[in-house]
Design a protein around this motif. Structure first.
Motif, PDB file in Angstrom:
ATOM      1  N   ILE A   4       0.984  -1.520   0.497  1.00  0.00           N
ATOM      2  CA  ILE A   4      -0.052  -0.592  -0.296  1.00  0.00           C
ATOM      3  C   ILE A   4       1.491   0.757   0.167  1.00  0.00           C
ATOM      4  N   HIS A   5       1.332   2.398  -1.330  1.00  0.00           N
ATOM      5  CA  HIS A   5       1.448   3.280  -0.952  1.00  0.00           C
ATOM      6  C   HIS A   5       1.123   4.353  -1.953  1.00  0.00           C
ATOM      7  N   ARG A   6       1.424   5.637  -1.032  1.00  0.00           N
ATOM      8  CA  ARG A   6       1.706   6.952  -2.091  1.00  0.00           C
ATOM      9  C   ARG A   6       2.206   7.306  -2.806  1.00  0.00           C
ATOM     10  N   HIS A   7       2.559   8.612  -4.223  1.00  0.00           N
ATOM     11  CA  HIS A   7       3.606   9.024  -4.403  1.00  0.00           C
ATOM     12  C   HIS A   7       3.891  10.593  -4.624  1.00  0.00           C
ATOM     13  N   SER A   8       4.878  11.246  -5.495  1.00  0.00           N
ATOM     14  CA  SER A   8       4.804  12.058  -5.585  1.00  0.00           C
ATOM     15  C   SER A   8       4.768  12.893  -6.853  1.00  0.00           C
ATOM     16  N   CYS A   9       3.928  11.446  -8.087  1.00  0.00           N
ATOM     17  CA  CYS A   9       3.926  11.610  -9.145  1.00  0.00           C
ATOM     18  C   CYS A   9       2.476  10.719  -9.379  1.00  0.00           C
ATOM     19  N   GLU A  10       2.384  11.550 -11.272  1.00  0.00           N
ATOM     20  CA  GLU A  10       1.007  10.438 -11.628  1.00  0.00           C
ATOM     21  C   GLU A  10       1.490   9.707 -11.958  1.00  0.00           C
ATOM     22  N   GLU A  11       0.292   8.562 -12.735  1.00  0.00           N
ATOM     23  CA  GLU A  11       1.273   6.802 -12.702  1.00  0.00           C
ATOM     24  C   GLU A  11       0.048   6.780 -13.672  1.00  0.00           C
ATOM     25  N   ILE A  48      -3.123   6.716 -11.584  1.00  0.00           N
ATOM     26  CA  ILE A  48      -3.185   7.353 -10.187  1.00  0.00           C
ATOM     27  C   ILE A  48      -2.844   8.786  -9.906  1.00  0.00           C
ATOM     28  N   PRO A  49      -3.531   9.317  -9.754  1.00  0.00           N
ATOM     29  CA  PRO A  49      -3.729  10.915  -9.080  1.00  0.00           C
ATOM     30  C   PRO A  49      -1.903  10.721  -8.566  1.00  0.00           C
ATOM     31  N   VAL A  50      -1.507  11.746  -7.999  1.00  0.00           N
ATOM     32  CA  VAL A  50      -0.386  12.054  -6.906  1.00  0.00           C
ATOM     33  C   VAL A  50      -1.064  11.887  -5.558  1.00  0.00           C
ATOM     34  N   ASN A  51      -0.512  11.452  -5.449  1.00  0.00           N
ATOM     35  CA  ASN A  51      -0.364  11.318  -3.624  1.00  0.00           C
ATOM     36  C   ASN A  51      -1.828  10.197  -3.393  1.00  0.00           C
ATOM     37  N   ASP A  52      -2.344   9.904  -3.964  1.00  0.00           N
ATOM     38  CA  ASP A  52      -3.924   8.724  -4.049  1.00  0.00           C
ATOM     39  C   ASP A  52      -3.126   7.620  -3.396  1.00  0.00           C
ATOM     40  N   ALA A  99      10.763   9.272  -8.318  1.00  0.00           N
ATOM     41  CA  ALA A  99       9.204   9.747  -7.510  1.00  0.00           C
ATOM     42  C   ALA A  99       9.900   8.989  -5.911  1.00  0.00           C
ATOM     43  N   LYS A 100       8.743   9.938  -5.311  1.00  0.00           N
ATOM     44  CA  LYS A 100       9.188   9.766  -3.583  1.00  0.00           C
ATOM     45  C   LYS A 100       8.007   8.695  -3.611  1.00  0.00           C
ATOM     46  N   VAL A 101       8.177   7.600  -2.524  1.00  0.00           N
ATOM     47  CA  VAL A 101       7.274   7.067  -2.039  1.00  0.00           C
ATOM     48  C   VAL A 101       6.861   6.622  -0.796  1.00  0.00           C
ATOM     49  N   PHE A 102       5.821   6.158  -0.814  1.00  0.00           N
ATOM     50  CA  PHE A 102       5.375   6.545   1.474  1.00  0.00           C
ATOM     51  C   PHE A 102       4.667   5.093   1.292  1.00  0.00           C
ATOM     52  N   THR A 103       4.635   4.620   2.058  1.00  0.00           N
ATOM     53  CA  THR A 103       4.152   2.842   2.385  1.00  0.00           C
ATOM     54  C   THR A 103       3.821   2.678   3.585  1.00  0.00           C
ATOM     55  N   TYR A 104       2.572   2.115   3.716  1.00  0.00           N
ATOM     56  CA  TYR A 104       1.226   1.983   4.916  1.00  0.00           C
ATOM     57  C   TYR A 104       1.538   0.271   5.198  1.00  0.00           C
ATOM     58  N   GLU A 105       1.766  -0.115   6.300  1.00  0.00           N
ATOM     59  CA  GLU A 105       1.075  -1.030   6.715  1.00  0.00           C
ATOM     60  C   GLU A 105      -0.232  -1.997   6.127  1.00  0.00           C
ATOM     61  N   ASP A 106      -1.095  -0.687   6.421  1.00  0.00           N
ATOM     62  CA  ASP A 106      -2.561  -0.964   6.103  1.00  0.00           C
ATOM     63  C   ASP A 106      -3.143   0.287   5.681  1.00  0.00           C
ATOM     64  N   TRP A 107      -4.336   0.439   5.845  1.00  0.00           N
ATOM     65  CA  TRP A 107      -4.984   1.597   5.110  1.00  0.00           C
ATOM     66  C   TRP A 107      -5.996   2.561   5.921  1.00  0.00           C
ATOM     67  N   LEU A 151       9.380   6.926   4.302  1.00  0.00           N
ATOM     68  CA  LEU A 151       9.328   7.327   2.991  1.00  0.00           C
ATOM     69  C   LEU A 151      10.346   6.626   2.526  1.00  0.00           C
ATOM     70  N   LYS A 152      10.423   6.119   1.192  1.00  0.00           N
ATOM     71  CA  LYS A 152      11.519   5.395   0.267  1.00  0.00           C
ATOM     72  C   LYS A 152      11.852   5.975  -0.823  1.00  0.00           C
ATOM     73  N   PHE A 153      12.528   6.837  -0.723  1.00  0.00           N
ATOM     74  CA  PHE A 153      13.571   7.557  -1.433  1.00  0.00           C
ATOM     75  C   PHE A 153      15.473   7.848  -1.325  1.00  0.00           C
ATOM     76  N   PRO A 154      15.911   6.980  -2.557  1.00  0.00           N
ATOM     77  CA  PRO A 154      15.271   6.770  -4.345  1.00  0.00           C
ATOM     78  C   PRO A 154      15.127   5.586  -3.682  1.00  0.00           C
ATOM     79  N   TYR A 155      13.643   5.408  -4.842  1.00  0.00           N
ATOM     80  CA  TYR A 155      13.166   4.238  -4.743  1.00  0.00           C
ATOM     81  C   TYR A 155      14.077   2.969  -5.162  1.00  0.00           C
TER      82      TYR A 155
END
Length: 188
Positions: free
Chosen positions: A78-85, A123-127, A151-159, A168-172
């Motif tokens: 589960i993640h979001r990031h600083s870019c459109e995808e 996927i819009p930015v940060n969704d 991209a700067k990627v933020f990961t989550y353990e759950d929703w 934050l994982k940067f660089p990916y």
């Protein structure tokens, strides 16, 4: 001794040249065979990732293109990031989980969308989102295009994990080898 030392020096120089060329667009052919490009799972079982055209790998500034294959049951975190995808599903079936209107404190409950061969989604930015190969017998293969790399990627353990606790994982992972931090300015 001299011959062994000379062999060692040549091997060292060749490895430095290969490393330098890996992270450079110099000498990159205009037309390349995808099956000959570097492929890795970056420690994620069931994933195959190929950067077809990358910012850090090939000097792109506005877009990056990946080919990713997920084995049955494999998924992204589960993640979001600083870019459109944008995704194009080349083969297989799966499920997209997408929290389009994230709660102010955490991603919230995602919507569930079936994905299938010849489908596309963005996927819009940060969704916050997650892609699963829910097919038990076939790989899920997607072409992925991102904006504003790397991209700067933020990961989550759950929703329900708070945004403030996301990692934050940067660089990916696929950008680590070529990332160079910008020089620190001396303001004096």
């Amino acid at each position: 001794m001299g011959g062994l030392y000379f062999t060692f020096l040549i091997a060292l120089l060749l490895s430095a040249t290969v490393e330098a060329s890996y992270c450079s667009n110099e000498g990159v052919q205009t037309v390349r065979n995808i099956s000959e490009l570097h492929q890795d799972n970056f420690g994620r079982p069931g994933l195959s990732h190929i950067t077809i055209a990358g910012s850090l790998l090939h000097g792109f500034k506005e877009v990056e293109v990946w080919l990713q294959t997920f084995a049955p049951g494999a998924h992204t975190p589960i993640h979001r990031h600083s870019c459109e995808e944008v995704f194009v599903v080349l083969k297989g079936t799966g499920t997209l989980y997408l929290a389009t209107s994230s709660h102010p404190k955490h991603p919230g409950s995602p919507q569930e969308f079936p994905i299938f061969s010849n489908s596309t989604f963005h996927i819009p930015v940060n969704d916050a989102h997650q892609v699963w190969n829910t097919n038990e017998s076939e790989d899920l293969q997607v072409l992925v295009i991102i904006s504003r790399p790397p991209a700067k990627v933020f990961t989550y353990e759950d929703w329900l994990m708070p945004h403030t606790a996301a990692r934050l994982k940067f660089p990916y992972y696929w950008d680590e080898k070529c990332y160079q931090a910008p020089p620190v300015k001396d303001e004096l």
